[in-house]
Design an enzyme around this catalytic site. Structure first.
Site: not given
Length: 305
Positions: A205, A210, A225, A228
Site C-alpha cells: 500500500d 502514509h 498517518i 488502517g
C-alpha cells in the site's frame, strides 16, 4: 463461492440500474506472487520483533505469516477495481470504512495466488456512496480458496444515484460487535515505531498519505498517518497472542494512528469469538471499533457437534 465469476453473482433487485450494470462488468483476475521475505516484511510491518523468530526468521520450525497477512494478496485486486462510474467520483474523498478477512485454509509462507474481485454491495448514503468489494484469493496451482476479503469504502460526494440505502446482514462481516459491559479479559499495549508506516507500505500500500507530509496535510492531517490495515494487523496480533488462532477478523476504522503512538487493544471473549477495540493511548481516541475475531477452537467445537 462457486458462482463467483458469474456476471449476476452479486445482483440485488434493490440495486439501481447504474449499480446493476457496474456489478456485471467483467473484472480480470489479478495474480500475486510472494516469498518468505514478503511474509517477514509484513510481520515486521505490524510489529513482530527479532525475538519472535516464528514470525521473523524463515528457518524457524514454526515460521508462519501472521493471520492478517491475508489482507495483502488481495490489495492489488480490490484497490484496482474501477469506481469512476459513481457520480462525482473523486479518489481523494475515499475513506476505508471496514475490513473483513476470512482465512479459509492454512496460509502458505510463499506461493502464487490468484485474486478475483467483484462489487458485492453498493449503498446510496445520500451525500456519499458505501461500496463493498469482495475478493476471493485462491492458490494458483490447486485452486484452493485461501482467503476471502470484504473491503467497505466510503466515497464522500458520490451519493444520490438511487437504489439500496441499507446493507444486508452478512454475518461476521457486518456484525456490530458491541463491547460487553465489563472489564476486558485481556489488554495489550504496544508502542508503534515512528517508521511503522514507512515499513508497512513495503507490503504493497504505497498511498503517499502514509509517507508524504504535504500529501497528509491536504487530507487534513498534521503528519502522515498509519495505514488502517496496519492498525488492524497489530490488534489482530494481540488477539492471536492472547486467545490463539482465528478463522476470521473484522474491524471498523474509527480513527487514525500517527506512527510512534501507542495502540491499546482491549479484548473480551464472548461465546466463541473475541470482541475487541483499539485506541490510541496518547490521545484517548478509538481507532478500531465494531471489531471481532472468530476463534478457531469454536469452529472445531461446532464441527464435532
Amino acid at each position: 463461492m462457486s458462482k463467483f465469476s458469474s456476471p449476476n453473482a452479486f445482483a440485488d433487485p434493490e440495486d439501481s440500474q447504474l449499480v446493476a450494470d457496474a456489478k456485471k462488468a467483467p473484472v480480470d483476475p489479478v495474480e500475486y506472487s510472494y516469498t518468505e521475505r514478503d511474509v517477514i516484511v509484513y510481520n515486521l510491518g505490524i510489529g513482530a520483533t527479532e525475538k519472535e523468530l516464528q514470525w521473523t526468521y524463515e528457518g524457524d520450525d514454526e515460521f508462519a505469516a501472521l493471520p492478517t497477512f491475508g489482507v495483502i494478496p488481495q490489495f492489488p485486486a480490490s484497490s484496482g477495481l474501477p469506481l469512476d462510474w459513481l457520480p462525482n467520483f473523486n479518489p481523494a474523498k475515499l475513506l476505508h470504512g471496514e475490513q473483513y478477512l476470512s482465512i479459509k485454509a492454512p496460509i502458505p509462507t510463499s506461493g502464487q495466488l490468484v485474486n478475483e474481485a467483484r462489487l458485492l454491495e453498493v449503498l446510496d448514503k445520500g451525500k456519499a456512496a458505501a461500496v463493498t468489494i469482495i475478493v476471493e484469493t485462491k492458490d494458483k496451482k490447486t485452486g484452493e480458496v485461501i482467503f476471502e476479503n470484504q473491503s467497505t469504502i466510503f466515497i464522500r460526494g458520490a451519493g444520490g444515484f438511487g437504489g439500496k440505502r441499507t446493507g444486508n446482514d452478512r454475518g461476521a462481516a457486518t456484525a456490530p460487535n458491541p463491547l460487553p459491559k465489563r472489564s476486558p479479559d485481556a489488554v495489550v499495549e504496544e508502542k508503534t515505531l515512528s517508521s511503522q508506516a514507512a515499513l508497512y507500505r513495503l507490503s504493497g500500500d504505497s498511498n503517499p498519505l502514509h509517507i508524504l507530509p504535504e500529501f497528509a496535510a491536504v487530507g487534513g492531517f498534521d503528519q502522515p498517518i498509519l495505514h488502517g490495515l496496519c492498525s488492524m494487523g497489530i490488534a489482530g496480533k494481540h488477539v492471536l497472542k492472547k486467545f490463539g488462532p482465528y478463522s476470521d477478523i473484522k474491524v471498523r476504522f474509527a480513527g487514525v494512528v500517527y506512527p510512534g503512538e501507542t495502540i491499546i487493544t482491549e479484548m473480551w471473549k464472548e461465546s466463541g469469538k473475541v470482541v475487541f477495540a483499539a485506541k490510541v493511548k496518547e490521545r484517548g481516541t478509538t481507532v478500531l471499533a465494531a471489531a471481532a475475531a472468530t476463534l478457531l477452537e469454536s469452529e472445531h467445537a461446532k464441527a464435532k457437534l
